[in-house]
Design a protein around this motif. Structure first.
Motif, short mmCIF file in Angstrom:
data_model
loop_
_atom_site.label_atom_id
_atom_site.label_comp_id
_atom_site.label_asym_id
_atom_site.label_seq_id
_atom_site.Cartn_x
_atom_site.Cartn_y
_atom_site.Cartn_z
N TYR A 33 0.83 -1.20 0.00
CA TYR A 33 0.00 0.00 0.00
C TYR A 33 0.87 1.26 0.00
O TYR A 33 0.57 2.23 -0.70
CB TYR A 33 -0.92 -0.02 1.21
CG TYR A 33 -1.93 1.10 1.24
CD1 TYR A 33 -2.90 1.21 0.25
CD2 TYR A 33 -1.93 2.04 2.27
CE1 TYR A 33 -3.84 2.23 0.27
CE2 TYR A 33 -2.86 3.07 2.30
CZ TYR A 33 -3.81 3.16 1.30
OH TYR A 33 -4.73 4.18 1.31
N ARG A 34 1.95 1.24 0.76
CA ARG A 34 2.85 2.39 0.80
C ARG A 34 3.55 2.60 -0.54
O ARG A 34 3.77 3.74 -0.96
CB ARG A 34 3.88 2.21 1.91
CG ARG A 34 3.28 2.39 3.31
CD ARG A 34 4.21 1.93 4.39
NE ARG A 34 3.60 2.08 5.71
CZ ARG A 34 4.08 1.56 6.82
NH1 ARG A 34 5.19 0.82 6.78
NH2 ARG A 34 3.47 1.75 7.97
N PHE A 35 3.90 1.53 -1.23
CA PHE A 35 4.51 1.65 -2.54
C PHE A 35 3.55 2.30 -3.54
O PHE A 35 3.95 3.06 -4.41
CB PHE A 35 4.97 0.28 -3.06
CG PHE A 35 6.36 -0.08 -2.68
CD1 PHE A 35 7.43 0.69 -3.10
CD2 PHE A 35 6.62 -1.18 -1.88
CE1 PHE A 35 8.73 0.36 -2.74
CE2 PHE A 35 7.91 -1.52 -1.51
CZ PHE A 35 8.97 -0.74 -1.94
N VAL A 36 2.27 1.96 -3.40
CA VAL A 36 1.26 2.55 -4.28
C VAL A 36 1.07 4.04 -3.96
O VAL A 36 1.04 4.89 -4.85
CB VAL A 36 -0.08 1.80 -4.16
CG1 VAL A 36 -1.18 2.55 -4.91
CG2 VAL A 36 0.04 0.38 -4.70
N ILE A 37 0.98 4.36 -2.68
CA ILE A 37 0.71 5.73 -2.26
C ILE A 37 1.87 6.66 -2.57
O ILE A 37 1.67 7.83 -2.91
CB ILE A 37 0.37 5.78 -0.75
CG1 ILE A 37 -0.87 4.94 -0.48
CG2 ILE A 37 0.14 7.22 -0.29
CD1 ILE A 37 -2.07 5.31 -1.31
N VAL A 38 3.10 6.16 -2.48
CA VAL A 38 4.26 7.04 -2.66
C VAL A 38 4.30 7.62 -4.08
O VAL A 38 4.88 8.68 -4.31
CB VAL A 38 5.56 6.27 -2.35
CG1 VAL A 38 5.93 5.30 -3.48
CG2 VAL A 38 6.71 7.25 -2.09
#
Length: 299
Positions: A113-118
């Protein structure tokens, strides 16, 4: 007495409220009305700015002539293709990923999820993007219009937040009855997520329909041109385009007021491009406000 004052104040407020939103609505609608009346008016009057509130010298030759422009039909098909296919893939991926990111038992959920949001905050830039697309052989390729937009972080956030607002008991009861994740997603979550899915459908469709920068950088073959890219070229070459249209017209059978001008070309092509979105939006509008509100309540 107090009731009367309160009632009178309420009436005045309502009148002012209606007046304000009426003027606001008019200010939103008038540009499209202005654009349309200039496309059906005397082209010479339109070019000199005399058409403001009502059409004069009404005719529809502008639309008939612009529709004859070479490549317009192919470009319209390409734009329709990328809008339909791109929107379906984006909405489907956003719904499924948004659902998966709500599952705490998903392996690597927080990291993924963090990879997507970044990607909302950082971008490699234009040159690395072009090199990547070129190395993936996505130049002069229809897939270049739909593959890069499948994963949309903003849409995923909206769907994830919306699904988290649904009653957990619905999924729990389905799980007790033996339904797996796919069954729960397809039979329960997806139908209940109609408001937010309609919202991201509007976002995706408007983006896909209006996009033309990727065409300018990635497509050299005219058969891959989108309608919006042709509009961009026409806006930059309106004078030569008007002369081209004039050269194909029969001046003996054409009234002088109906001859194409750069202004008529710009406005007519713009109207043709804008109309599909104006036609589709009302069907999704009733879901739009509800979906965007619920989808943005929690972070």
């Amino acid at each position: 007495m107090n009731v009367r004052k309160s009632s009178a104040g309420s009436t005045v407020f309502q009148l002012l409220n209606y007046a304000f939103f009426g003027l606001f609505t008019l200010s939103c609608v008038f540009p499209f009305y202005y654009l349309f009346i200039n496309t059906i008016s005397d082209n010479n009057l339109s070019a000199t700015g005399y058409i403001t509130f009502y059409p004069r010298g009404i005719h529809f030759d502008n639309y008939l002539e612009v529709l004859k422009i070479k490549g317009l039909g192919t470009a319209a098909f390409v734009s329709l293709y990328r809008t339909v296919v791109g929107t379906v893939l984006t909405v489907g991926a956003s719904a499924f990923l948004g659902y998966l990111f709500t599952k705490k038992e998903m392996w690597g959920r927080q990291t993924s999820y963090r990879f997507v949001i970044v990607t909302l905050y950082f971008s490699a830039g234009l040159i690395p993007w072009y090199i990547t697309m070129h190395n993936l052989h996505l130049t002069n390729n229809y897939l270049a219009y739909v593959l890069p937009s499948i994963i949309s972080p903003f849409n995923i956030i909206l769907v994830k937040t919306f699904i988290e607002s649904l009653p957990p008991a619905l999924e729990e009861s389905a799980s007790i009855d033996g339904a797996g994740y796919a069954r729960v997603f397809w039979s329960i979550v997806l139908p209940l997520s109609a408001p937010i899915l309609a919202t991201i459908t509007i976002f995706s469709a408007v983006y896909q329909w209006n996009a033309f920068i990727d065409t300018a950088f990635l497509m050299t073959d005219t058969k891959y041109y989108t309608l919006q890219y042709l509009l961009y070229r026409y806006l930059n070459e309106a004078n030569s385009l008007a002369n081209l249209i004039k050269s194909t017209q029969d001046f003996n059978s054409l009234n002088l007021q109906n001859m194409q001008t750069p202004t008529s070309v710009r406005m007519t092509v713009t109207m043709i491009v804008v109309f599909p979105i104006l036609f589709i939006y009302p069907f999704f509008q009733r879901y739009f406000v509800k979906g965007i509100l619920i989808g943005a309540v929690k972070g």
